[in-house]
Write an enzyme that holds these catalytic residues in place. Structure first.
Site, short mmCIF file in Angstrom:
data_model
loop_
_atom_site.label_atom_id
_atom_site.label_comp_id
_atom_site.label_asym_id
_atom_site.label_seq_id
_atom_site.Cartn_x
_atom_site.Cartn_y
_atom_site.Cartn_z
N CYS A 1 0.84 -1.20 0.00
CA CYS A 1 0.00 0.00 0.00
C CYS A 1 0.88 1.26 0.00
O CYS A 1 1.54 1.53 -0.97
CB CYS A 1 -0.97 -0.04 1.18
N GLU B 1 -1.16 -8.56 5.13
CA GLU B 1 -0.98 -8.57 6.59
C GLU B 1 -2.29 -8.33 7.32
O GLU B 1 -2.32 -8.40 8.55
CB GLU B 1 0.11 -7.57 7.00
N HIS C 1 -3.64 -5.68 1.14
CA HIS C 1 -2.98 -5.87 2.44
C HIS C 1 -2.97 -7.34 2.89
O HIS C 1 -3.86 -7.76 3.62
CB HIS C 1 -3.70 -5.05 3.51
#
Lengths: 268, 987
Positions: A96, A226, A224
């Site tokens: 990002c 994560e 994302h």
């Protein structure tokens, strides 16, 4: 303590350090969160690590364009060390805001050499910041280390400037032909790349969500991984539980496991 | 040298900012603009050479997307030119970031005399438009003239004059000085002082201040030359400390309450008699309250390692003036409350909710001087979106509630959940102290004229000539850096006490901190300022954002300041704490204030108020209407208070921190708003918490007692609906009321105050009954508007919010139907309670039978349901609220994209009409779907409750509601989705 060391750069408005560190640790690495200013005080420290993560967030508030001021600071304080890090075959992931900064730095895709900007992340076509889950199709032909062995990846996006744009037609062709494109926004049923909103949430060229350099070791993506490290992060996990399809860990973990596994076998 | 850097999309590239303006001009103002080009301008007024300026330009321009030059592009073609910059003194976040970039490039920081300003230019092509149209577009879409400068030129004028140079320099006019207030004057003159200085002090308060100043025989005052005098700073400081906003005068007042039967009761403080009393009594029964009421947020225990903090604030008046800036400072302000809880809690999740006028209301119906509700809504959302997203905090709950009475004053609720270590450095992290000799340090943003009188002006008209003083602009990134620093300093044990600077600025933060050790000595000349020219009193009361105040032990101050510098965070030593009993302010060698802390924090006289309850009677709601039930259901789903708000909500980050378990939107297409949400406390763990809230302003029209009971029940029911338990739930009460003090302006003050009394009585009764302590709360009491000659008062509004720890988030449940063939159960009884319902409102009625709560029955239901979810017996659970059962069936079906077949004859109720069964908003009910093979166990678990199996989840694309064999409504699923989503889609 694991011998694979991941460095997560923090501070200045970046904000995904905690979950990114948890993901790397769960994948078997030792993760260190270090403020960019501390690293700039002693740039040689970068050499101690095998994996470098430029994380998500809003460095400098996205003022003057996302990633711009962060990239500027890195370029003026860490250029030589970063070049050496990449040339020694180590791994970099940018997620990002981290990906945005990497494009501004010109370290991915790096078709014509380092520190040369060739692609950008433009404002979303929908005109707003957007948070939703997307389905990513992995380009299995790509040399990307991080996406090896993955076919489909459900992950959230959350950005206002995520529309992938190449400098020109030629750049786009080189990306496609050189195996640089590793992730595309896809229709969750047909798994075909799509330009349809919100499946492709920003209108990215060729549905591109993530790219890598020619070595496959420097990788950036807008979504994302994560944010999908626990099975309970998925928007349909209650249904998956009833259907008996709830995975043991979040599927975003595969990206981090690939990185740590590669570092273990190639970089130690 | 002055350099003007102009950056715009390069040839052949899109101009997304221009497109966005075209879209908005069309949808909001009905203008068709052929083309809008935009440019970002940075004006650098600094001692750098042209080569450096060129390098700055090169680094800022994104070569793939943009082009740029020093000077101005002259090859443009358009019809109208608009330039928007900031007025002098207004926070300019982009310019601050640009200074950092320039520092990295030129290798030195810019000096205070070197300036950078940002502005934007728009080149509009649309030949037909007149200058007045451009003014409309500029003022109602692009700029807020309270804080921004505006230049509009025709193409010809622009060709002739060129683009303006944007240098809004703040010109210093006055040397810092201390004025004495002539306070030994008549009562009329005292009030004249209060009004002309926007102090919002009443006569008895001004008299108390007069007496304090005149009759003060403290020899120290005499030594300092203050005998018989009062300084401007002292008066301002007392006005802040005693403001309704800071001292909650109405909740602390003595009230003589006459109930409906004429019985008179004396109430010594609503706060003490109901809210605090309930919590303190519950504290005797439970062992998990860590810190309630006294700190910036309430704190409860979580697990062995951590405690949880929760706080919710309103930012109504600032948002009415500048929706974007007001709302942004609302969210980043409540974030600071969490940062200032205990020795510093970390932010986990934000919550927001807005009460607004309809965005579709005709412009003619908005009184002059008020923003259109659509503009308020767009601005408020954007402010909280940017504040939350840039701070890296996901949102957990978000809602909107619409009523025409919020046109006068929008309500903007912002809250944050925090986490802090249970113990750190050998002591509870929720406890903090200050010792004599500790250094006072201010950290974060600089002080400007922003937000001066924020705490006192809420009931005042805005002063047109002092715009910069009225509005605060948030700067989330400065705050984020300060927060990161704070946690590092906390973990290194570098300070003893921290609190935030909110309303009242330093006067409030340092004033309150000083009570910890009973005294402070502050040199205001040491405070970092945005620009010169602030008077000492302004420095003390400014509400400029992003600032925290610390008490640092002398042996740690060096390390504390060194760490701040290394993190690009500004920290300034302002003075020290002591035990003098005084708040002593100086500015270099000037004495600014010398106030007794006792007087500052307890010298204001109590309000004496009267309240009288007179139950209103409304026209009864007819049993039947001409309309088809199916049309009613569609209309309800499309109505503003039930429809999907997904479009705006998806502009808020839901996912950062990787903690979300039950998200704000759920279901197959993730497009139905969840009853409540569930978060882990740490990534990749299974311990977490449930967040839910309740609000029902329409019930207030009938009786605020039952409104309050209902919103408390709503919270608990929603907790249970996602799999949570009611065993350990902590609440926050946020009262927003119209002015309840009887006066010429407010002839019905006694009734409005009675509404407040009844609400508090219910709060006590039901919090006690549910063993639900309030751990923190806030009130905003002057939500009226008299702009444009029309008085509009908001309906009495109580937002109740709860947090409930959940030790195994894998037991969470959502509301969506999961499988065809599952049985549909209703637990809890439906009553004839259409009063105040959304259905009644749709039909143009209020009614009288407002929903009530039987707490004992509700507790039984919630406990037994929780056992069922704990044993994983249900596939889905939903708490029907607005729109009653009919809307709930539709929502479950939309979420699961599955049909449903329901027989309303089977619904537990007693002789009700069709509309009452379907649309009553009776409390304490839940709808469950259960797999047939678990039905027996489930029914066993529900024993003793009023419950029934009422239908089936089906594979059909229809929701069928029947009464025995008679079909009441057959609703096509796709059409239901359309009705639910169309109203606010893209709005």
């Amino acid at each position: 303590m694991s011998r694979v060391k991941a460095l997560i750069i923090t501070g200045l408005g970046l904000n995904c350090e905690k979950e990114t560190a948890v993901a790397f640790e769960a994948a078997g690495a030792t993760a260190s969160k270090i403020h960019l200013n501390d690293l700039l005080n002693d740039p040689s420290k970068l050499n101690d690590y095998h994996i470098l993560a430029f994380i998500g967030g809003f460095s400098f508030g996205d003022h003057l364009g996302s990633g711009t001021v962060l990239a500027n600071r890195i370029k003026h304080g860490l250029r030589a060390e970063l070049e050496q890090f990449i040339e020694s075959g180590k791994l970099i992931i940018g997620i990002c805001n981290g990906f945005q900064a990497m494009t501004r730095l010109g370290i991915v895709p790096s078709l014509k050499g380092l520190f040369n900007q060739e692609v950008a992340l433009q404002h979303n076509d929908c005109g707003t910041f957007r948070d939703n889950w997307v389905t990513l199709k992995v380009e299995e032909e790509s040399q990307c280390i991080f996406t090896k062995g993955i076919h489909v990846l459900p992950v959230p996006i959350r950005h206002g400037e995520g529309k992938f744009v190449a400098m020109d037609e030629e750049t786009l062709n080189q990306l496609e032909e050189g195996g640089h494109v590793c992730l595309r926004y896809a229709d969750p049923v047909s798994l075909e790349p799509t330009q349809e909103f919100p499946l492709n949430p920003n209108g990215a060229q060729n549905s591109i969500a993530g790219i890598c350099d020619k070595s496959g070791r420097v990788f950036g993506l807008m979504p994302h991984p994560e944010a999908y490290i626990s099975p309970f992060n998925h928007p349909h996990w209650t249904q998956q539980k009833i259907n008996g399809t709830l995975p043991e860990e979040g599927l975003g973990m595969q990206i981090f496991r690939n990185a740590v596994h590669f570092a273990e076998t190639e970089l130690l | 040298m002055i350099y003007r850097l102009e950056i715009s999309p390069r040839t052949g590239m899109d101009d997304p900012a221009g497109h966005a303006i075209q879209r908005k001009a069309k949808s909001i103002l009905s203008y068709d603009l052929a083309k809008v080009d935009t440019a970002e301008i940075l004006t650098i007024d600094a001692n750098v050479d042209r080569k450096a300026a060129e390098e700055v330009l090169k680094e800022i321009v994104n070569p793939v997307l943009q082009g740029g030059l020093i000077g101005a592009r002259e090859d443009r073609n358009f019809d109208w030119f608009i330039s928007i910059g900031f007025l002098a003194g207004v926070t300019d976040n982009v310019s601050r970031t640009a200074r950092e970039a320039i520092r990295d490039i030129i290798g030195r920081p810019l000096t205070d005399d070197e300036k950078v300003y940002s502005s934007r230019e728009y080149f509009v092509s649309s030949a037909k438009l007149k200058k007045s149209d451009l003014e409309h577009i500029a003022k109602d879409l692009l700029a807020n003239v309270l804080i921004q400068s505006l230049t509009i030129m025709s193409f010809e004028d622009w060709k002739h004059n060129g683009s303006p140079i944007n240098i809004p320099e703040f010109v210093v006019t006055d040397e810092p000085k201390v004025d004495f207030i002539n306070i030994d004057v008549s009562d009329d003159e005292l009030m004249e002082i209060s009004n002309s200085k926007t102090l919002a002090l009443q006569l008895d308060e001004m008299q108390a201040i007069r007496d304090y100043a005149i009759n003060n025989n403290d020899p120290r005052r005499e030594e300092l030359g203050l005998k018989g005098k009062l300084t401007d700073a002292e008066l301002e400081c007392l006005a802040q400390s005693w403001s309704e906003h800071c001292s909650h005068k109405i909740f602390a007042a003595d009230i003589e309450y006459t109930d409906g039967e004429g019985k008179v009761e004396k109430i010594n403080s609503l706060y003490k008699s109901y809210i605090k009393k309930a919590t303190f009594e519950i504290d005797e029964q439970v062992d998990w309250l860590v810190s309630v009421f006294h700190d910036n947020a309430g704190v409860i225990t979580f697990n062995e390692k951590y405690d949880l903090a929760f706080k919710l604030e309103t930012h109504n008046s600032p948002s009415a003036l500048d929706p974007y800036g007001g709302a942004m400072t609302g969210i980043v302000g409540v974030n600071r409350d969490i940062m200032g809880t205990g020795t510093g809690a970390e932010m986990l999740v934000n919550v927001w909710g807005y009460c607004l006028g309809s965005p579709f209301v005709d412009e003619q119906e908005v009184p002059e001087g008020l923003h259109h509700p659509r503009r308020i809504r767009d601005g408020v959302h954007q402010g909280v979106i940017e504040g939350g997203n840039q701070s890296g905090i996901p949102y957990g709950l978000g809602w909107e509630y619409f009523d025409a009475r919020y046109i006068g004053k929008p309500l903007v609720y912002c809250g944050t959940v925090g986490i802090l270590p249970h113990k750190q450095h050998g002591k509870s992290a929720s406890l903090k102290t200050i010792e004599t000799g500790d250094v006072i340090v201010m950290v974060g943003g600089r002080i400007g004229k922003d937000g001066i009188h924020g705490a006192t002006f809420s009931s005042e008209e805005l002063h047109k000539d002092s715009p910069v003083a009225a509005v605060q602009i948030g700067d989330p990134i400065t705050q984020k850096k300060a927060a990161d620093f704070l946690y590092e300093a906390r973990d290194a044990d570098l300070y003893r006490f921290v609190t935030d600077n909110g309303a009242g600025g330093l006067s409030s933060s340092i004033g309150e901190m000083a009570t910890e050790c009973n005294g402070c000595y502050v040199d205001l000349a040491k405070a970092p300022l945005k620009y010169a020219g602030l008077q000492p009193w302004e420095i003390f009361v400014s509400e400029a954002q992003e600032r925290m105040s610390f008490a640092v032990p002398t042996d740690k101050i060096e390390a504390f300041l060194a760490l701040a510098e290394q993190r690009d965070v500004e920290a300034a030593v302002l003075g020290e704490f002591n035990d003098s009993g005084k708040c002593h302010l100086i500015y270099n060698d000037l004495t600014v204030a010398f106030l007794d802390l006792d007087f500052m924090h307890g010298g204001n006289p109590k309000l004496q108020l009267k309240a009288k309850w007179d139950a209103p009677v409304f026209e009864e709601i007819p049993e039947e209407f001409d309309s088809e039930i199916s049309d009613d259901i569609h209309e309800l789903l499309a109505s503003l208070n039930l429809c999907s708000s997904e479009y705006k909500s998806r502009q808020y980050d839901h996912e950062v921190k990787a903690l979300s378990v039950i998200k704000p939107f759920i279901g197959v297409e993730a497009d139905v708003d969840s009853d409540a949400t569930v978060f882990m406390a740490e990534p990749m763990t299974q311990e977490g918490f449930v967040l839910s809230c309740g609000i029902a302003p329409s019930y207030s029209d009938i009786d605020t007692y039952h409104m309050t009971a209902s919103v408390i029940d709503m919270c608990l029911r929603r907790v249970v609906a996602v799999g949570g338990s009611i065993e350990k739930v902590a609440g926050l009460d946020n009262f927003c009321w119209p002015d309840p003090v009887e006066s010429a302006k407010t002839p019905d003050g006694q009734y409005k105050l009675a509404q407040l009394v009844r609400s508090n009585q219910a709060l006590y009764d039901y919090c006690k009954a549910f063993t639900l302590p309030c751990i923190s709360g806030k009130d905003s009491m002057k939500n009226d508007s008299t702009r444009g000659g029309k008085k509009i008062s908001i309906p009495p509004t109580l937002l109740f919010s709860v947090i409930a720890p959940m030790m195994d988030v894998s037991k969470s449940v959502t509301l969506s139907s999961k499988r065809a063939g599952d049985y549909v159960y209703i637990i809890g009884e439906t009553f004839a309670e259409l009063g105040g319902s959304q259905y009644a409102s749709l039909k143009g009625y209020v009614g009288n039978n407002v929903p009530k709560v039987n707490a004992e029955e509700a507790k039984k239901i919630y406990k037994q349901i929780h056992k069922a979810t704990d044993a994983e017996l249900v596939h889905s659970l939903h708490a029907p609220v607005f729109g009653g059962l009919a809307a709930a069936f539709a929502r479950k079906s939309i979420a699961g994209r599955l049909g449903m077949d329901i027989d309303i004859n089977l619904i537990p109720s007693d002789d009700l009409s069709e509309t009452e069964i379907l649309f009553s908003e009776s409390n304490s009910r839940l709808i469950a779907t259960v797999a047939p093979d678990k039905a027996e166990q489930f029914e066993e678990q529900m024993k003793g409750l009023s419950f029934a199996k009422v239908g089936l989840v089906t594979l059909d694309d229809e929701v069928v509601i029947r009464q025995g064999k008679h079909i009441v409504a057959a609703l096509n699923l796709e059409n239901l989705v359309k009705s639910y989503k169309k109203t606010l889609d893209g709005v």
